[in-house]
Design a protein around this motif. Structure first.
Motif, mmCIF file in Angstrom:
data_model
loop_
_atom_site.group_PDB
_atom_site.id
_atom_site.type_symbol
_atom_site.label_atom_id
_atom_site.label_comp_id
_atom_site.label_asym_id
_atom_site.label_seq_id
_atom_site.Cartn_x
_atom_site.Cartn_y
_atom_site.Cartn_z
ATOM 1 N N LEU A 261 6.357 -2.010 -24.734
ATOM 2 C CA LEU A 261 5.503 -2.887 -23.938
ATOM 3 C C LEU A 261 6.276 -3.707 -22.900
ATOM 4 C CD1 LEU A 261 2.919 -4.155 -26.573
ATOM 5 C CD2 LEU A 261 2.621 -2.435 -24.802
ATOM 6 N N PRO A 262 7.395 -4.344 -23.260
ATOM 7 C CA PRO A 262 8.118 -5.098 -22.228
ATOM 8 C C PRO A 262 8.625 -4.187 -21.109
ATOM 9 C CG PRO A 262 8.863 -5.714 -24.417
ATOM 10 C CD PRO A 262 8.004 -4.519 -24.581
ATOM 11 N N GLN A 263 8.994 -2.971 -21.483
ATOM 12 C CA GLN A 263 9.496 -2.038 -20.468
ATOM 13 C C GLN A 263 8.368 -1.617 -19.521
ATOM 14 O OE1 GLN A 263 11.151 0.688 -23.436
ATOM 15 N NE2 GLN A 263 13.154 0.458 -22.447
ATOM 16 N N ARG A 264 7.161 -1.582 -20.044
ATOM 17 C CA ARG A 264 6.047 -1.211 -19.169
ATOM 18 C C ARG A 264 5.833 -2.255 -18.078
ATOM 19 N NH1 ARG A 264 1.942 0.356 -23.915
ATOM 20 N NH2 ARG A 264 3.097 2.136 -24.719
ATOM 21 N N LYS A 265 6.060 -3.505 -18.420
ATOM 22 C CA LYS A 265 5.947 -4.547 -17.401
ATOM 23 C C LYS A 265 6.996 -4.333 -16.315
ATOM 24 C CE LYS A 265 3.875 -8.243 -20.079
ATOM 25 N NZ LYS A 265 4.016 -9.618 -20.556
ATOM 26 N N LYS A 266 8.200 -3.948 -16.764
ATOM 27 C CA LYS A 266 9.258 -3.674 -15.786
ATOM 28 C C LYS A 266 8.891 -2.450 -14.943
ATOM 29 C CE LYS A 266 12.860 -5.698 -18.662
ATOM 30 N NZ LYS A 266 13.999 -5.452 -19.555
ATOM 31 N N PHE A 267 8.342 -1.484 -15.622
ATOM 32 C CA PHE A 267 7.903 -0.279 -14.915
ATOM 33 C C PHE A 267 6.855 -0.647 -13.856
ATOM 34 C CE2 PHE A 267 5.831 4.176 -15.595
ATOM 35 C CZ PHE A 267 6.329 4.594 -14.373
ATOM 36 N N GLN A 268 6.000 -1.564 -14.228
ATOM 37 C CA GLN A 268 4.954 -2.010 -13.304
ATOM 38 C C GLN A 268 5.566 -2.670 -12.075
ATOM 39 O OE1 GLN A 268 2.330 -4.785 -15.149
ATOM 40 N NE2 GLN A 268 0.617 -4.259 -13.797
ATOM 41 N N LYS A 269 6.553 -3.506 -12.323
ATOM 42 C CA LYS A 269 7.220 -4.166 -11.194
ATOM 43 C C LYS A 269 7.941 -3.150 -10.332
ATOM 44 C CE LYS A 269 7.847 -8.658 -13.386
ATOM 45 N NZ LYS A 269 8.777 -9.562 -14.070
ATOM 46 N N PHE A 270 8.545 -2.165 -10.990
ATOM 47 C CA PHE A 270 9.264 -1.128 -10.243
ATOM 48 C C PHE A 270 8.310 -0.334 -9.342
ATOM 49 C CE2 PHE A 270 11.317 3.140 -10.070
ATOM 50 C CZ PHE A 270 12.443 2.764 -9.340
#
Lengths: 479, 198
Positions: A261-270
């Motif tokens: 889940l935290p990585q998905r937020k980063k993915f979203q920002k990317f």
């Protein structure tokens, strides 16, 4: 005897003549006749009339009556035998037998329906195969057999694949169509997207080594799918997998599923920083699809096949290993595949020679710059390779509310909520959201009435801003 | 009794056997006996048709239709009436069908005739004895009668049938037969008045 009316007299006279009066009436009428000479004369006239009728001559006999009758009877008999190949007395039995046989056949067919369905499906496939052999003659040459993983990731992020570097030609998929998708062969790819590499992606999401291997596996699988999706036939035929437009979102969905889940937020920002036209959204878990249609052959794939003479949907058996062997044998020939494809696309586009398609569910458009294939979803058989998450086509550009409407904490909370069971990507293309996408509108699904939110500040100062947001929501792609 | 006679057999030639025995034989597969039935009744049938239509040219065609219908229906004959009554019913029904066809062709003239009063009708159809022979006059007089009056008088005064037989053939009550018969006689008497009073 009392005096009779004319009608009573005539009636009694008739009955008296026939001897149909009873004994008493007969005596009374006889006395009446004796007392009335005029009545007696009427009786005589009636008797005379009866004698005249009886004296009518008979019609002369016809000696040939039986011969003619027997001939007609024979004719009638033959006619009946022609209609029924048995005596008419057996007709009820024959009718009963016919009904019984029909009912038995119906029951048998119903019991064996699965076998029959399979039989007819196989026959249909054989016919299709014969047809496809004619429209795709010679070797099938894949247009995208030498993609690297960065290009695959680029395709996942932007839906674009480079076709001919010299001619600056690209294939672009667009799933923003209402109930369908569009596959475009752009003569001049005008949209220049930033280059995205696998390493940048892994760094951006802080992927663990295990996740990197998963990402690598996903991209390898996607590469193979793309390789199997666009072919050039030797007879100037271009075959494009009808589901090609879904492959990039499917890859994105798989990548997202591999992350925490935290990585998905980063993915979203990317995604935002790389200006990808996709973003996350939250949807309910997809319901499993039940397909009542006959099972598709495991090796058949649905392609749009375009030749200068025809355009059709076709089931094609893609044996990639065999194709690769052919490619190895004809390496020199393969070098010119993309150039030939480009020439063919240019021919299709420039001369608008594409024929009309018999199937209204898919259409081919062309102008001087590109040609595109528009495929409606109902034209396609359901794919068995479903995405792990329900992924919708276009939808309102929800991510913008997060940054542009700071005064709306509920919406912001909604987009930052990680507790949802699944993920959805939205594309911020140039067209309106599809009806299906609107149905899955994340705001509406959560019971959030956008109008009530953005209409809260009704003072003159904030109203222009509210109207702007409202307009963007209703026309999310109008920037 | 009929079947018993057939089973036992007699030395009587087929031509002399009764209608019922011949029909039983026909129903048991001896279709050849149908010719005997035809030969026995064809003249009565032909004359009945001739009396009704007064036209010799249509007699044989209609008579053959009658016997073909009889041949087809004979397997279902149940001996509930005499054969000749049954045969006459078929004949009368066939004649009615033919008359309806003709009536359609002459719809307007006949329609006008039937719509008028009886006196008007008589004035229209009254025959002149000086123009025709007696037989012709009677034939013309009969032909002018409506079908429901013509058939009873023919069956009674020409064929000599009883009221019961006529009611069975025409499929109506005996009282209706009596009523139609006296009206038919009165109408015919008025039509033939010049001839009968001469």
């Amino acid at each position: 005897m009392k005096k009779l009316s004319p009608k009573e007299f005539s009636q009694s006279l008739s009955l008296y003549l026939d001897g149909a009066l009873d004994e008493q009436s007969r005596h009374e009428f006889k006395a009446y006749l004796a007392a009335n000479p005029k009545a007696a004369s009427e009786l005589e006239i009636l008797k005379k009339q009866q004698q005249l009728l009886k004296s009518q001559p008979a019609i002369p006999s016809n000696e040939w009556f039986w011969q003619r009758l027997s001939a007609r009877l024979e004719k009638e008999r033959k006619r009946r035998e022609t209609v029924y190949p048995f005596s008419r007395k057996y007709l009820p039995i024959a009718a009963s037998l016919a009904v019984l046989i029909a009912a038995s056949a119906g029951v048998l067919l119903f019991q064996q329906r699965s076998l029959l369905t399979k039989f007819f499906f196989e026959k249909k496939e054989e016919v299709q195969h014969l047809y496809q052999e004619n429209i795709l003659q010679g070797k099938l040459l894949p247009l995208f057999s030498s993609l690297n993983k960065d290009q695959v990731l680029q395709f996942a992020f932007f839906g674009t694949l480079p076709l001919d570097a010299q001619a600056n030609t690209a294939l672009r998929v667009d799933e923003s169509e209402e109930n369908g998708s569009r596959i475009e062969f752009a003569k001049n790819e005008t949209k220049q997207h930033p280059q995205v590499t696998v390493q940048e992606f892994c760094d951006a999401v802080d992927a663990t080594p295990a996740q990197q291997r998963i990402v690598d596996s996903i991209l390898t699988s996607a590469k193979e799918k793309i390789e199997k999706s666009v072919f050039l036939g030797e007879n100037k035929a271009l075959a494009v997998h009808a589901d090609l437009a879904k492959f990039n979102r499917r890859t994105m969905s798989h990548l997202a599923a591999s992350l925490d889940l935290p990585q998905r937020k980063k993915f979203q920002k990317f995604l935002i920083t790389s200006h990808s036209p996709y973003t996350f959204a939250v949807v309910a878990a997809p319901t499993p699809r039940t397909d009542a249609r006959a099972p598709r052959s495991a090796r058949m794939e649905q392609f749009v096949v375009i030749t200068p003479e025809s355009c059709s949907l076709a089931q094609i058996n893609v044996d990639l290993e065999n194709i690769r062997q052919n490619i190895e044998l004809t390496a020199q020939e393969f070098q010119s595949v993309n150039a030939r494809a480009h020439a063919l696309i240019r021919e299709f586009s420039a001369h608008a020679r594409l024929p009309r398609t018999p199937n209204p569910s898919f259409r081919v458009f062309s102008d001087s710059d590109y040609f595109s294939v528009r495929v409606e979803n109902n034209a396609l058989e359901p794919s068995r390779d479903e995405m792990p998450f329900e992924v919708m086509a276009r939808a309102p550009q929800a991510i913008r509310f997060r940054y542009e409407s700071q005064e709306m904490p509920e919406i912001e909370k909604f987009f930052n909520d990680d507790s949802e069971p699944s993920i959805q990507f939205f594309s911020n293309g140039s067209r309106k959201p599809s009806a299906e996408a609107r149905k899955f509108d994340p705001l509406r699904r959560r019971g959030i009435d956008l109008d009530s939110l953005i209409n809260l500040p009704r003072d003159r100062k904030s109203q222009p801003r509210v109207n702007q947001i409202k307009k963007r929501y209703n026309n999310p792609f109008e920037l | 009794m009929v079947n018993q006679e057939v089973v036992q057999g007699t030395d009587t030639p087929l031509e002399q056997k009764s209608d019922d025995i011949l029909i039983t034989l026909f129903q048991s597969g001896e279709e050849g006996v149908f010719r005997i039935l035809v030969d026995r009744h064809k003249e009565r049938v032909r004359n009945l048709i001739y009396s009704i239509f007064s036209d010799a040219s249509v007699v044989d065609d209609i008579a053959q239709d009658v016997f073909i219908r009889t041949y087809e229906a004979l397997p279902k004959f149940r001996f509930e009436s005499s054969f000749y009554t049954w045969l006459y019913r078929i004949t009368v029904n066939k004649c009615r069908d033919e008359m309806r066809k003709k009536k359609m062709r002459k719809f307007f003239s006949l329609h006008a005739m039937l719509d008028g009063s009886e006196a008007e009708l008589q004035s229209k159809i009254r025959v002149n004895p000086e123009d025709n022979s007696t037989q012709e006059l009677i034939a013309i007089g009969l032909k002018q009668l409506p079908e429901k009056f013509r058939i009873p008088i023919i069956l009674k005064d020409i064929d000599g049938m009883t009221y019961e037989e006529i009611s069975e053939i025409m499929q109506c009550e005996i009282g209706t037969v009596k009523s139609r018969l006296f009206r038919a006689r009165t109408m015919l008497r008025n039509v033939l008045k010049p001839l009968l009073e001469s």
